[in-house]
Design an enzyme around this catalytic site. Structure first.
Site, PDB file in Angstrom:
ATOM      1  CB  SER A   1      53.227  34.911  22.553  1.00  0.00           C
ATOM      2  OG  SER A   1      52.572  33.689  22.881  1.00  0.00           O
TER       3      SER A   1
ATOM      4  CD  GLU B   1      46.983  36.345  29.551  1.00  0.00           C
ATOM      5  OE1 GLU B   1      46.485  35.662  28.626  1.00  0.00           O
ATOM      6  OE2 GLU B   1      46.705  36.196  30.754  1.00  0.00           O
TER       7      GLU B   1
ATOM      8  CG  ASP C   1      35.892  33.945  32.911  1.00  0.00           C
ATOM      9  OD1 ASP C   1      35.753  32.856  32.325  1.00  0.00           O
ATOM     10  OD2 ASP C   1      36.994  34.361  33.322  1.00  0.00           O
TER      11      ASP C   1
ATOM     12  CG  PHE D   1      44.971  31.627  39.049  1.00  0.00           C
ATOM     13  CD1 PHE D   1      44.066  32.572  39.489  1.00  0.00           C
ATOM     14  CD2 PHE D   1      46.253  32.048  38.731  1.00  0.00           C
ATOM     15  CE1 PHE D   1      44.418  33.912  39.618  1.00  0.00           C
ATOM     16  CE2 PHE D   1      46.621  33.374  38.851  1.00  0.00           C
ATOM     17  CZ  PHE D   1      45.705  34.306  39.292  1.00  0.00           C
TER      18      PHE D   1
ATOM     19  CG  HIS E   1      50.548  32.617  25.484  1.00  0.00           C
ATOM     20  ND1 HIS E   1      50.735  33.763  24.748  1.00  0.00           N
ATOM     21  CD2 HIS E   1      49.627  32.931  26.432  1.00  0.00           C
ATOM     22  CE1 HIS E   1      49.948  34.723  25.222  1.00  0.00           C
ATOM     23  NE2 HIS E   1      49.278  34.243  26.256  1.00  0.00           N
TER      24      HIS E   1
END
Length: 292
Positions: free
Chosen positions: A11, A13, A105, A214, A264
């Protein structure tokens, strides 16, 4: 690499584009990755709900113009329970059956998460609310290296269990670069009685300083060996791309050897590295699979 009796599923994103150039890049990436027949493609949601309309527009276009299954993110941030459930009902009416349910967040300028009195407090509450209105296929987040706000690894795992018990179908992990971290987490989850699939989140490295940023934000570790591989390549984008592909292919192949069959990919709206990694896993367009 790909055992046909246990096919590998992927999958992807994406995030909503902020301008016309970014929109062009997004749709080129969607077009490039679509032939790999992912299980679904998710579309992120701004920390304070700021991209709500753009997320909706991307997902509905994916659903309308491509063969892909669109999966919008929904968070507890920036809306009441009623508003969030109204959004979910509209998605259902539009044929969207898969959602990614997250706490979200805190908005900018807010250092600590404070639940809205009229909202869903946590992702487990959101999952339960969504399942009450329709039988959505729901993905939730998991943190192999513990959520930065969790008081302990056990507390974090209990929270994941609450989300699964509320009706989530699978958990997608935060990105990681130490494969052993994921495998230990998978073992701990199994020992705690979690039977839902735990899908590793893979972040191909397009810009190493961005990855470091990140990682600092979400509590992910960056191994010294990985820093060493990218050391001295600031002005050498071609070698960086080769190294990035090598790192990611090594990672997914080791995970596949350990029995992982679902991946993913956090694409950052770029297709090249994700496509190459999928190819190495044996995930290829149908016409190539037929020839093979």
């Amino acid at each position: 690499m790909n055992n046909l009796s246990h096919p590998i599923e992927v999958s992807f994103e994406f995030f909503p584009p902020a301008d016309a150039d970014m929109e062009g890049t997004l749709w080129k990436s969607v077009e490039r990755l679509a032939p790999l027949a992912p299980r679904f493609v998710s579309v992120t949601y701004g920390a304070d709900g700021s991209t709500r309309e753009r997320t909706h527009n991307v997902v509905t276009r994916i659903q309308r113009e491509t063969p892909l299954v669109g999966a919008p993110h929904l968070t507890c941030i920036g809306a009441s329970r009623g508003e969030i459930l109204d959004i979910a009902r509209k998605y259902w009416d539009q044929g969207i059956r898969h959602l990614v349910a997250l706490r979200g967040d805190p908005p900018r300028g807010q250092s600590q998460y404070v639940p809205r009195p009229d909202g869903f407090a946590y992702a487990s509450d959101l999952v339960a609310g969504l399942k009450d209105i329709a039988d959505f296929d729901i993905s939730v987040a998991a943190y192999p290296e513990v959520h930065p706000e969790a008081t302990s690894a056990d507390f974090d795992l209990d929270n994941l269990k609450r989300k699964i018990d509320a009706g989530a179908s699978r958990a997608i992990t935060q990105f990681f670069y130490d494969t052993a971290v994921f495998l230990r987490f998978r073992d701990r989850a199994a020992a705690a009685g979690l039977t839902a699939p735990i899908v590793p989140g893979i972040l191909p490295i397009t810009r190493f300083p961005q990855v470091l940023k990140f990682a600092a934000m979400c509590g992910a570790s960056v191994p010294e060996w990985l820093k060493d591989r990218f050391n001295g390549l600031d002005d050498d984008p071609e070698t960086r791309r080769l190294i990035a592909a090598s790192v990611a292919i090594e990672q997914v192949q080791e995970l596949a050897r350990q029995g992982v069959r679902d991946f993913h990919f956090y694409t950052l709206n770029r297709a090249e590295l994700t496509y190459a990694i999928c190819h190495a896993l044996g995930v290829r367009p149908a016409r190539q699979r037929a020839v093979a």
